[in-house]
Design a protein around this motif. Structure first.
Motif, mmCIF file in Angstrom:
data_model
loop_
_atom_site.group_PDB
_atom_site.id
_atom_site.type_symbol
_atom_site.label_atom_id
_atom_site.label_comp_id
_atom_site.label_asym_id
_atom_site.label_seq_id
_atom_site.Cartn_x
_atom_site.Cartn_y
_atom_site.Cartn_z
ATOM 1 N N SER C 542 78.505 62.831 50.351
ATOM 2 C CA SER C 542 78.430 64.163 50.965
ATOM 3 C C SER C 542 79.549 65.051 50.435
ATOM 4 C CB SER C 542 78.504 64.055 52.487
ATOM 5 O OG SER C 542 79.772 63.562 52.863
ATOM 6 N N VAL C 796 86.478 65.554 54.568
ATOM 7 C CA VAL C 796 85.547 65.708 55.686
ATOM 8 C C VAL C 796 84.705 64.447 55.753
ATOM 9 C CG1 VAL C 796 83.673 67.082 56.659
ATOM 10 C CG2 VAL C 796 85.428 68.193 55.239
ATOM 11 N N ASP C 799 78.761 62.511 58.023
ATOM 12 C CA ASP C 799 78.134 62.338 59.336
ATOM 13 C C ASP C 799 77.355 61.028 59.411
ATOM 14 O OD1 ASP C 799 79.139 64.641 60.490
ATOM 15 O OD2 ASP C 799 77.605 65.874 59.505
ATOM 16 N N PHE C 899 70.803 63.029 53.761
ATOM 17 C CA PHE C 899 72.133 63.631 53.624
ATOM 18 C C PHE C 899 72.505 63.745 52.146
ATOM 19 C CE2 PHE C 899 73.978 62.462 58.062
ATOM 20 C CZ PHE C 899 73.210 63.463 58.623
ATOM 21 N N SER C 900 73.307 64.787 51.852
ATOM 22 C CA SER C 900 73.606 65.026 50.437
ATOM 23 C C SER C 900 74.939 65.731 50.272
ATOM 24 C CB SER C 900 72.497 65.885 49.831
ATOM 25 O OG SER C 900 72.482 67.164 50.446
ATOM 26 N N ASP C 901 75.321 65.878 49.010
ATOM 27 C CA ASP C 901 76.552 66.596 48.660
ATOM 28 C C ASP C 901 76.455 68.035 49.149
ATOM 29 O OD1 ASP C 901 78.968 67.388 47.303
ATOM 30 O OD2 ASP C 901 77.689 68.192 45.707
ATOM 31 N N TRP C 902 77.541 68.535 49.710
ATOM 32 C CA TRP C 902 77.526 69.883 50.299
ATOM 33 C C TRP C 902 77.213 70.959 49.267
ATOM 34 C CZ3 TRP C 902 80.672 73.749 48.511
ATOM 35 C CH2 TRP C 902 81.756 73.377 47.694
ATOM 36 N N ALA C 903 77.660 70.766 48.022
ATOM 37 C CA ALA C 903 77.539 71.853 47.052
ATOM 38 C C ALA C 903 76.250 71.779 46.253
ATOM 39 C CB ALA C 903 78.735 71.845 46.098
ATOM 40 N N ASN C 905 73.534 69.256 46.765
ATOM 41 C CA ASN C 905 72.435 68.454 47.332
ATOM 42 C C ASN C 905 72.226 67.124 46.617
ATOM 43 O OD1 ASN C 905 70.274 71.109 48.506
ATOM 44 N ND2 ASN C 905 71.657 69.798 49.641
#
Lengths: 67, 505, 950
Positions: C542, C796, C799, C899-903, C905
């Motif tokens: 993530s 961070v 989740d 769920f994936s990388d914030w920037a 995906n």
């Protein structure tokens, strides 16, 4: 996209930029959304905010106003 | 009052421990509280072992060979006062075999308690190091060059020149490696030093370390020398405790894994590094890229053990011994069919005949002498006609022989030189590391060809083939094992052709 | 070209700069100091007989054929182990040498079978050549002596045999295994005449051997020989090309007889592999002609229908009319496409061009989305360029390597060998990985630090490392002042020195004792040249992009950029991930990483392409699938990718595909995605087309056509036909014309032409006026963007956390013998090493659940559950389980989440909360999917086939 997933994705972006001073953070989130979110995703985000934007990070709410 | 009973393997093998026990029992039963038993090294007069010595006002008086059974009798006869007995040999120093020698490297061997540092120092030990410490590395190297000392392992390469190369090769770490993998048949000089005077080796290595800037030394001991290994280990501990070894220069004792080839210096280095004992190509010379790729002095034990006396007495003193380009003394190890087998340290130049007859006393069987092999299993077989060859590197090379490590093995007229030639090839086949082709395949083929010659098959053609094979081995082998195997083979063919043609066809 | 016989110089190239002139056989020759006499002779065109020497390994000096005479030197030194000296006079041919060489050869042949005519190496045997060269005419020893002629043959390895009776004990295989591959699987057993090559006393298959082929390559006789050569005979022609497996991008010679590939041989001039290979590229080639290849285009109305074979024209026009129909009905943005990292740059470029120009939208994405998209994002943000900073050879000067979330010995084996070589030379090693990968301890290599972190804690670890370096005063202040943006650095410094970023504060998160982090940080900062190598264990989180920035920060902080031996180096998964990204496969970027909103770029392209282009970013793959489920995305063109197997949360992927009206799949095989397709276009393998691949070091290498496309068209031709049918004309006659267009429109590729690639072998972009021969090392002197920019990398936590219901963490990866979704390798004998995916589980976790080695277990997450065999392993720490995704029916991605990388995906493959329990049977999904698969892969057989069918 499921709203829950959209909120999760948007908040992740906010979590990254939250480390920056507020102005930069808002600009960062706004710029990222503009550069990487396809128009219909942005539409969905705006619609969601219009309906109250529950669960969205404050930075996302602020940034969305700029786009 | 002291009694000396050797602890050298040669003495132990003929019951020295039992003799020592018997002597101690006698001491205690007679309540002689002022008598101590010292376990010394061997004097190298093996037919007299166990050679018991008693300290008297006149000097040390020798008795031998002593068995446990005669101990009471010897005490009764007044051995403690050096009184006569059938086994009494008089003053040890006056035994002609010893008296006629020039013991420099072996000056202390058999005299002192090997593990007594104070004994060592009392007998001139650490004088050489003391002097070396006042010299620059360059001066130490120069002194060694001047002494004329050449490698006693067999190659005869000038020790000082080797040191100079290591000194001049810049590196973050350098090593001194002592080759104590004494594998030549009929040799035991290294073992005698390790068991009889270990500190002389430690001192010699320390001087070598000073000379080239090495801070770590290794002694690589053949696995068949358990006593030597134990004594050396203990001696190193003692020297370390006394501050003679430490951060500036320290020594580790390593046990070999049982391969003749590991006496070859590059294989030895591989083995020390924990690898398969295989020959390395040269160049790079170990002096430039040796142990763990660092500049390394690899010297034979006798070379290193000779260093202290050179520094104690000076290069000139040492080089005054010897002849031609062979300076100093040779530690001749008499063995085989001889009346008096033992260690003879003499200046170079003694003839083979003198060694065999004046010291060795001729054959033990009393049968006529036929051949002698000098320099281990890869040395040439010399006939009677060559016995006047002086023990000198160049003189031997001229006769297609080699001095090697100084082993002299004598045979009487019952020897079959064709069998000996076959044995040379077989030895090479068994001990070959298997790296280079001439040695790996050639030695096995050599056995087969000799068998065919002896069996009379196509003899002329096979003799020619044997000759060609020897040339391939001589010029083509990677190291001295294959390169020298032709020496015993060709000398046997050359000097004793009749042994190859016994079977008439 | 005819069979390419590369020159064997006998010994490796000397790296010394000074030159030495000597004379060999009267001929003057000048070579670098340190060169062997043998190599100098070859340079002068003089061949010296040799058997144990070969230029991939150090001189050994054992065969004694290469002996020479040198004036002033005693005896006959071996030319391989003797280095040149100024003014040396060498003679390579004298009567004495001739006799010696014949004598040696006579010994060799006295213990060698005399079956040259029927030997598999006949015509390709150095022993045979040398016997001829030295003029051996008879073997006087006869053949009745002791010998090895009855030594057993080892055929256990699926690709090569070991025929001990033909072995000449030159040790080339042993040395290649050690020096080239670094596995140390082979040794010489016994001594003297009994010496023999041994794989540790075991059959090759059961040994430590990794089948890299280095030993086969090194063997001068038929002793180690490819089974394909034994079967087919020696090849007659070569085609130099680039491997289609991982991102190392090895150069190979495809060696053929007619149109049959006999074997793949690594090319010595290959700048990424220098003549080395791995089991995949070297041997696992059988898929290219596997019976599963689909060679005819097919269509069907519904995915549950059987496939119907049609002509190319029919298939293309059907697909085009469907896309047009969908766009007319649902709007321009309702279709899109996916380019493939397996295909060439030219093909990828063409697909994205078709989508932007013919579809008229930016809905193009590529499989880099699920692997290295965070690399592009993170490195661009900090350094200004979306690519690794070094060439592979740079590692030869690294003093410290930090390997993060990568498993090079399995996934990038050829580069791993280069790393191991440097590590054996004494470089230090820091490994950051939750799993005890092989590199942690392998023969003659041991990591100085293994930071076995909790999955998901990457950013915490990188922050802690940076915190130590800054607070202990180890930062390269001058370098930072000179090269980096001062304001960004000050902001970052204030952030990183906070106590929350100290290793002590983060210990509970990372699971690593603070002292270890401190030690590793000091080593990285002060150990000399320090290089970071990383893989998907960094990106597939993530915070994947954050971690990439964190590593870039660390390199800038310590001045480890802009020279050899340093840098930040992504190890790319697939052969052309870098290229696919470069070519504009992302929905927000044109080729050369220029944002679609950039007016000047867009205008330039519009003029060149004669079409209006969209300035808004398009959908990424997961967004496309979300939109499909939402009903706004209806048509997809997928070239060479299998999103059903490779992408996360399989149920969501298949739901998206099922919601589409036209899915076009172009592939070699009916892959899993094809189960949901309406049109199937047969693909061409890398052997069947021209083009280029760009490897992990930005190296553009040529792919050359070795055989005609088996289905009639090369992939770029099919794309071109589809574009034309859609109404956007394309008229290329050769891929070189596509590259010319790429160069014309992409500043970093401006200097690239096929002619240059043929001349130089390969080039690394940027390749333009400033760097006409390419750029091995980037950011020398200054960063591409001017100033390096430190980015804030707040940790961070994901989740995705373990819960009472899903108490374990699953992380995924790959193994040596299989590749990605297994489409290629699982259709080769590589299955002998890995026939199924297994779940690695720590003994204590297994014990708690009553699981024994080999038990079938269920693996369940909130996304779904599968069943697979368990393997008890201590490579993982307790609480963490591990599996691979190589086999379709395992369905590992049924378990992974959305769920994936914030920037970017990029999916969070590396962290999924799971539960593991004993299972009695396969999961419901596996059963249903198996049934669906049987249905959806049916192909209608025409009557003629039916009549002859069996």
């Amino acid at each position: 996209m499921k709203p829950k997933l959209m909120v999760h994705m948007a908040n992740q972006i906010a979590d990254f930029f939250a480390a920056y001073p507020h102005e930069e953070a808002v600009a960062g989130v706004a710029d990222h959304l503009k550069k990487f979110w396809e128009p219909r995703m942005m539409r969905q985000l705006h619609e969601y905010i219009a309906q109250g934007g529950e669960g969205l990070h404050a930075l996302v709410l602020e940034a969305a106003q700029k786009n | 009052m002291r009694i000396y009973v050797p602890c050298d393997s040669s003495a132990l093998s003929v019951g020295a421990d039992a003799v020592a026990r018997a002597i101690m029992a006698e001491i205690s039963s007679r309540g002689l509280s002022d008598v101590t038993v010292i376990r010394n090294g061997s004097r190298g007069l093996f037919w007299l072992e166990p050679l018991v010595e008693v300290e008297t006002a006149r000097g040390r008086v020798a008795y031998g060979p002593v068995t446990p059974g005669v101990v009471v009798e010897l005490f009764d006869a007044g051995m403690l006062e050096g009184k006569p007995h059938g086994l009494c040999l008089g003053l040890t120093e006056e035994i002609p075999y010893l008296k006629r020698q020039e013991r420099l490297t072996f000056a202390r061997c058999g005299i002192t308690d090997p593990l007594s540092l104070s004994d060592y120092i009392a007998h001139g030990g650490y004088q050489g190091l003391k002097r070396a410490r006042t010299m620059t590395p360059e001066a130490i190297v120069e002194e060694t060059v001047q002494s004329g000392l050449r490698g006693r392992g067999g190659a005869g390469f000038p020790t000082g020149i080797k040191w100079r190369t290591v000194l001049k090769t810049p590196a973050s770490q350098k090593y001194i490696v002592c080759n104590a993998d004494e594998g030549d048949s009929g040799t035991y000089a290294d073992r005698m030093i390790m068991e009889g005077d270990p500190f002389v080796l430690i001192e010699g290595m320390t001087i070598a370390g000073l000379a080239v800037g090495a801070t770590q030394g290794y002694v690589y001991i053949r696995s068949e020398y358990p006593h030597g290994f134990r004594t050396m280990r203990r001696a190193v501990e003692i020297a370390r405790e006394a501050g003679y070894l430490g951060p500036d220069f320290d020594i580790d004792i390593r046990l070999g894994a049982g391969a003749y080839i590991c006496g070859e210096e590059t294989s030895l280095l591989e083995s020390l590094e924990g690898k398969r004992g295989q020959v390395r190509p040269r160049p790079p010379l170990p002096a430039v890229e040796g142990l763990f790729g660092k500049p390394t002095v690899v010297n034979n034990l006798i070379s290193l053990a000779t260093v202290p006396i050179i520094f104690d007495r000076g290069a000139q003193f040492y080089r005054d011994f010897g002849m031609g380009r062979s300076r100093g003394t040779l530690t001749i190890q008499l063995a085989g069919n001889l009346k008096y087998a033992g260690l003879v340290e003499k200046a170079f130049g003694l003839t083979l005949r003198e060694a065999i007859y004046d010291f060795g006393g001729g054959t033990r069987t009393g049968r006529p002498f036929r051949a002698v092999q000098v320099g281990g299993p890869l040395g040439a077989y010399f006939p009677e006609a060559l016995l006047d060859t002086p023990l000198d590197y160049e003189a031997f090379a001229e006769k297609k022989g080699l001095i090697g490590h100084g082993g002299v093995v004598v045979f009487d007229d019952t020897v079959d030189l064709a069998e000996q030639a076959r044995f040379a090839m077989e030895f090479c086949a068994i001990e070959s590391c298997g790296k280079c082709t001439p040695c790996r395949i050639g030695s096995t083929r050599g056995v087969e060809v000799i068998d065919r010659i002896v069996a009379g098959q196509d003899r002329a053609r096979n003799l020619e083939l044997l000759n060609d094979l020897c040339e391939t081995l001589l010029d083509g082998s990677l190291c001295a094992l294959g390169g020298l195997t032709p020496f015993p083979v060709q000398s046997a063919v050359h000097h004793f052709p009749e042994d190859f043609a016994k079977l008439k066809v | 070209m005819p069979l390419l016989q590369e020159t064997d110089y006998g010994t490796p190239l000397s790296v010394i700069n000074t030159l030495v002139t000597l004379e060999i056989d009267g001929q003057p020759v000048t070579v670098p100091a340190g060169t062997s006499v043998m190599r100098a002779a070859v340079e002068a065109g003089i061949g010296i007989p040799k058997l144990c020497a070969t230029d991939s390994v150090k001189a050994f000096g054992s065969c004694r054929l290469c002996l020479v005479e040198i004036d002033g030197k005693r005896g006959t030194p071996a030319s391989c182990t003797t280095t040149v000296e100024p003014g040396m006079h060498v003679r390579t041919q004298t009567p004495k040498l001739a006799k010696l060489r014949r004598g040696v050869m006579e010994l060799y042949i006295s213990d060698h079978p005399l079956d040259c005519l029927t030997c598999s190496a006949n015509g390709d045997c150095e022993l045979q050549d040398m016997a001829g060269a030295v003029g051996l005419r008879e073997v006087r020893y006869g053949y009745a002596g002791e010998n090895h002629l009855s030594a057993p043959k080892d055929e256990s390895n699926p690709y090569f045999t070991f025929e001990a009776s033909k072995c000449i004990v030159c040790s080339r295989c042993v040395r290649a295994c050690e020096e080239v591959q670094g596995t140390f699987a082979l040794t010489i057993q016994g001594r003297g005449f009994e010496s023999k090559v041994s794989a540790g006393g075991k059959p090759f298959l059961d040994s430590e051997c990794v089948s890299c082929g280095a030993c086969v390559q090194a063997c001068p006789t038929a002793t180690l020989n490819e089974k394909s050569v034994i079967q087919m005979g020696v090849p007659e022609r070569s085609v130099i090309t680039t491997c289609a497996y991982c991102g190392v991008g090895c150069t190979f010679k495809a060696e053929l007889q007619g149109d049959q590939v006999v074997r793949m041989v690594p090319h010595k001039d290959g700048k990424a592999n220098h003549g080395h290979s791995c089991v995949k590229g070297r041997f696992a080639i059988g898929y290219a002609t596997h019976k599963d290849r689909i060679l005819n285009p097919m269509i069907r109305a519904k995915i549950s229908d059987p496939w119907r074979e049609v002509s190319w024209e029919d298939a293309i026009s059907h697909a085009a009319s469907e896309f047009k129909r969908i766009q007319a009905k649902y709007g321009r943005d309702s279709v899109g496409g996916i380019t493939s990292s397996r295909c060439t740059n030219e093909e990828t470029y063409l697909v994205q061009k078709m989508i932007r120009a013919a579809f008229g939208n930016n809905n193009v994405d590529t499989c880099a989305r699920v692997c290295h998209s965070p690399t592009g994002y993170g490195l661009k943000a900090t350094f200004g360029t979306s690519a690794g900073t070094q060439d592979f050879d740079s590692v030869e000067e690294a003093d410290v390597m930090m390997v993060i979330g990568a498993n090079p010995t399995d996934a990038h084996p050829v580069f791993a060998s280069q790393m191991k070589r440097r590590l054996r030379e004494g470089a230090k090693l820091i490994i950051v990985d939750p799993r005890r990968i092989d590199l942690v301890e392998t023969p003659h290599v041991k990591a100085d630090y293994h930071l076995a972190l909790q999955p998901g804690a990457n950013v915490a670890v990188i922050n802690a490392l940076a915190h130590v370096i800054v607070t202990e005063g180890l930062a390269a202040e001058d370098d930072i002042k000179e090269r980096c943006d001062a304001k960004a650095f000050e902001l970052w410094r204030t952030f990183i020195v906070q106590e929350k970023n100290s290793p002590e504060s983060l210990e509970s998160v990372t699971g690593i004792p603070a002292a270890e982090i401190r030690g590793a940080a000091r080593l990285y900062a002060t150990g000399g040249n320090a290089a970071i190598y990383y893989g998907l264990g960094v990106t597939e989180h993530s915070q994947g992009s954050t971690m990439v920035m964190g590593m870039a920060n660390l390199a800038m902080l310590t001045g480890n950029l802009g020279r050899r031996g340093v840098g930040v180096n992504p190890l790319r998964g697939q052969n052309n991930v870098q290229g696919a990204c470069d070519m504009g496969s992302f929905p927000h970027e044109f080729s050369g990483y220029r944002h679609v909103s950039d007016d000047s770029t867009r205008k330039m392209l519009e003029q060149d392409w004669h079409v209006a282009l969209d300035g808004e970013p398009g959908l990424r793959i997961p967004n496309m699938l979300d939109a499909a489920v939402d009903g706004t995305f209806k048509g997809l063109y997928v070239q060479g990718e299998d999103i059903v197997q490779s992408d996360p949360n399989t149920k969501h992927v298949t739901a998206g595909l099922e919601a589409m009206e036209c899915v076009v799949v172009q592939d070699l095989f009916l892959n899993e995605t094809a189960n949901y397709a309406h049109v199937f276009l047969p693909g061409s393998s890398f052997l069947e087309k021209d083009g280029t691949f760009t490897n992990a070091e930005r190296r553009i290498g040529r792919v050359r056509k070795a055989i005609a496309p088996m289905a009639g068209l090369e992939d770029w031709q099919a794309t071109m036909a589809l574009s034309n049918a859609l109404g956007y004309p394309m008229n290329y006659t050769h891929p070189s014309e596509i590259m010319d267009e790429i160069a014309r429109l992409t500043p970093t590729f401006a200097g690239v032409t096929y002619q240059k690639l043929d001349e130089l072998g390969s080039v690394q972009w940027p390749c333009n006026e400033e760097a006409p021969e390419g750029t091995p090392i980037m950011h020398i002197g200054k960063f591409a963007s001017g100033k390096g920019k430190f980015m804030l990398t707040e940790f961070v936590p994901t989740d995705e956390r373990s819960t009472a219901r899903f108490p374990l963490i699953l992380t995924t990866g790959r193994i040596l013998s299989q590749y990605n979704v297994g489409a290629q390798t699982a259709r080769t004998p590589n299955n002998i090493w890995h026939s199924e995916d297994v779940l690695e589980i720590h003994p204590s976790d297994a014990e708690n659940r009553g699981i024994r080695d080999g038990d079938l277990v269920s693996l369940a997450s909130r996304s779904g559950d599968i069943a697979l065999p368990a393997k008890i392993s201590e490579r993982m720490q307790p609480g963490v389980v591990y599996t691979t995704f190589h086999h379709a029916m395992t369905g590992a991605n049924v378990v992974t989440t959305e769920f994936s990388d914030w920037a970017t995906n990029c999916p969070e493959y590396k962290v999924t909360a799971v539960q593991v329990q004993l299972a009695k049977k396969t999961s419901e999904w596996q059963q249903r999917y198996g049934e669906m698969r049987r249905q959806n892969t049916r192909i209608l057989e025409d009557d003629a086939v039916m009549a002859h069918g069996d």
